[in-house]
Scaffold this active site. Structure first.
Site, PDB file in Angstrom:
ATOM      1  N   HIS A  39       0.851  -1.176   0.000  1.00 35.82           N
ATOM      2  CA  HIS A  39       0.000   0.000   0.000  1.00 35.82           C
ATOM      3  C   HIS A  39       0.896   1.239   0.000  1.00 35.82           C
ATOM      4  CE1 HIS A  39      -2.908   2.948   1.595  1.00 35.82           C
ATOM      5  NE2 HIS A  39      -3.876   2.098   1.286  1.00 35.82           N
ATOM      6  N   ASP A  51       2.750  -4.186   8.318  1.00 37.87           N
ATOM      7  CA  ASP A  51       1.448  -3.544   8.232  1.00 37.87           C
ATOM      8  C   ASP A  51       0.378  -4.625   8.355  1.00 37.87           C
ATOM      9  OD1 ASP A  51      -0.929  -2.334   7.552  1.00 37.87           O
ATOM     10  OD2 ASP A  51      -0.140  -1.249   5.824  1.00 37.87           O
ATOM     11  N   GLN A  86      -4.884  -5.331   7.098  1.00 42.03           N
ATOM     12  CA  GLN A  86      -5.818  -6.288   6.520  1.00 42.03           C
ATOM     13  C   GLN A  86      -5.859  -7.601   7.299  1.00 42.03           C
ATOM     14  OE1 GLN A  86      -7.937  -5.656   4.121  1.00 42.03           O
ATOM     15  NE2 GLN A  86      -7.126  -3.646   3.596  1.00 42.03           N
ATOM     16  N   LYS A 100     -10.918  -0.573   9.850  1.00 41.17           N
ATOM     17  CA  LYS A 100     -11.052  -1.828   9.113  1.00 41.17           C
ATOM     18  C   LYS A 100     -11.331  -3.005  10.061  1.00 41.17           C
ATOM     19  CE  LYS A 100      -7.673  -0.248   5.656  1.00 41.17           C
ATOM     20  NZ  LYS A 100      -8.509   0.041   4.497  1.00 41.17           N
ATOM     21  N   CYS A 133      -4.619   2.292  -3.808  1.00 38.44           N
ATOM     22  CA  CYS A 133      -3.397   2.847  -3.197  1.00 38.44           C
ATOM     23  C   CYS A 133      -2.223   1.889  -3.355  1.00 38.44           C
ATOM     24  CB  CYS A 133      -3.624   3.176  -1.731  1.00 38.44           C
ATOM     25  SG  CYS A 133      -4.794   4.524  -1.457  1.00 38.44           S
TER      26      CYS A 133
END
Length: 436
Positions: free
Chosen positions: A150, A227, A230, A253, A393
């Site tokens: 991303h 990261d 998700q 999220k 993104c």
């Protein structure tokens, strides 16, 4: 980009054996699922007479009523700043705020002191880049990122590398949508100072072997940033097993409110890092010419805290735990398997990322011959089907895929096979409207 069904890592090679991402796919019981879906007020809306079919949780999940109630309760009954007084409202607000931090940290196997509230995962990665990176990177150093990242995991490192004279190098993506771990082994020979990688790709859905990537990076002397935006809402995450130095994720999220993110960091690194934002709350003493900083995590939480947002995120974590992250993963895996199978049979449609649902999170990006993703999204939207279209993104990855943009459908715990039916019906409408 062609998609194959090759495994993430075939056997034991230079990168070691592939981790086991297996889970037994199983939909939640229909009654339980109905109870869960009923907790999301927005799903009761109708769009142009059509039921709301929300398939965009990878961008922003919907919010269950228990989270809304927790936020309203703070504003209605406990509103005050935290840590700055001894009257009852402040004591209550502080207990709610820090209690949320404790539960959030425990959920992923970390400590409250090393759990920092930020605005979102983007802010978390920027904190590491501008605080750790500015203090540690020097001319000629290498930072490794992946082609599937991303922009939030790319642009901060681009800026800091430019400022510090460091170099950015990319771990390639293979044709099956997984990382080229043999190339990663070769890139580690550059002795990178830092490796930044997504736990789950927001475009391909690929679940990356972050524990394995972290272990090899540490052996090469690198710091690791993962990261987990998700990953956290949909697969079990145990930070002690991953062993990354920094792990970032976002509340919006994860069934929580917007405006709240989390950075879990290794204490010794956080204590060495200078503050990213300065001002009130993060100080110990202020003199005319200098200041000293309070202990973690306050050192990195300048200004009035995101009190309602943190309380809401704590309620979201409670909501997830009430269902069970393993049950959520199994449910979403079953939906992903069904969607992959049905999309594979749709004429002219091309799936991006691993074909094995076990290797991916609960999202599928695809292209349809002769149809622009924005047109697909608009036509689906007329039928109440909410999907994401665009470059997500991830423009370097789009160039790797040789596409300008894709259509992405993503699941949450409230989704059902009926939502897949509505998506497929909508894709049929796309073919009819565009005369494909």
């Amino acid at each position: 980009m062609a998609v194959s069904a090759e495994p993430l890592v075939s056997g034991a090679g230079p990168a070691g054996p592939a981790p086991d991402h297996s889970a037994q796919a199983a939909l939640l019981d229909a009654g339980r699922l109905a109870e869960i879906a009923a907790q999301f007020p927005v799903l009761r809306r109708r769009i142009d007479g059509q039921p709301t079919t929300y398939l965009d949780s990878a961008a922003t999940s919907q919010t269950p009523q228990v989270v809304i109630d927790a936020i309203v309760d703070y504003y209605a009954n406990h509103r005050a700043s935290v840590h700055r007084g001894v009257y009852p409202l402040i004591v209550e607000a502080t207990e709610l705020y820090e209690g949320a931090r404790e539960r959030i940290a425990a959920w992923v196997g970390w400590t409250p002191r090393e759990t920092i509230f930020t605005a979102n995962a983007t802010a978390s990665v920027n904190m590491v880049a501008h605080s750790w990176g500015r203090a540690n990177l020097k001319t000629g150093d290498t930072v490794l990122v992946t082609e599937m990242e991303h922009h939030s995991d790319l642009v901060p490192w681009q800026l800091i590398c430019e400022e510090r004279g460091a170099k950015l190098a990319y771990i390639p993506v293979l044709d099956d949508g997984t990382l080229d771990l043999e190339a990663y082994e070769q890139l580690l020979e550059l002795e990178p100072r830092l490796v930044c990688v997504s736990h789950v790709s927001n475009v391909l859905g690929t679940i990356n072997p972050v524990a394995q990537i972290t272990r090899r990076a540490h052996e090469a002397g690198a710091v690791v940033v993962v990261d987990g935006t998700q990953a956290v809402p949909q697969i079990p995450v145990e930070l002690g097993e991953i062993d990354a130095d920094f792990y970032a994720w976002s509340g919006h999220k994860t069934y929580g409110p917007t405006g709240i993110g989390v950075l879990h960091g290794r204490r010794e690194l956080l204590e060495e890092m200078p503050p990213f934002i300065s001002g009130g709350h993060m100080i110990k003493q202020v003199f005319e010419a200098s200041s000293t900083w309070t202990e973690l995590p306050g050192k990195f939480e300048a200004g009035t805290s995101q009190i309602a947002e943190a309380i809401g995120l704590g309620a979201a974590v409670d909501f997830i735990q009430g269902i069970g992250i393993e049950s959520i993963r199994a449910h979403e895996l079953a939906l992903t398997e069904e969607l992959l199978g049905r999309l594979a049979e749709f004429p002219g449609l091309h799936i991006h990322g691993p074909r094995d649902a076990q290797q991916r999170g609960a999202l599928v990006s695809f292209a349809l011959d002769g149809a622009h993703p924005h047109d697909i999204g608009e036509i689906l939207g007329r039928e109440g089907v909410c999907v994401r279209t665009g470059h997500h993104c991830a423009q370097p990855l789009m160039r790797r895929l040789d596409v300008g943009s894709t259509t992405r459908a993503s699941f949450a715990v409230h989704n059902t096979p009926a939502d897949i039916d509505r998506l497929m019906h909508g894709l049929g409408s796309v073919r009819r409207v565009l005369a494909l």
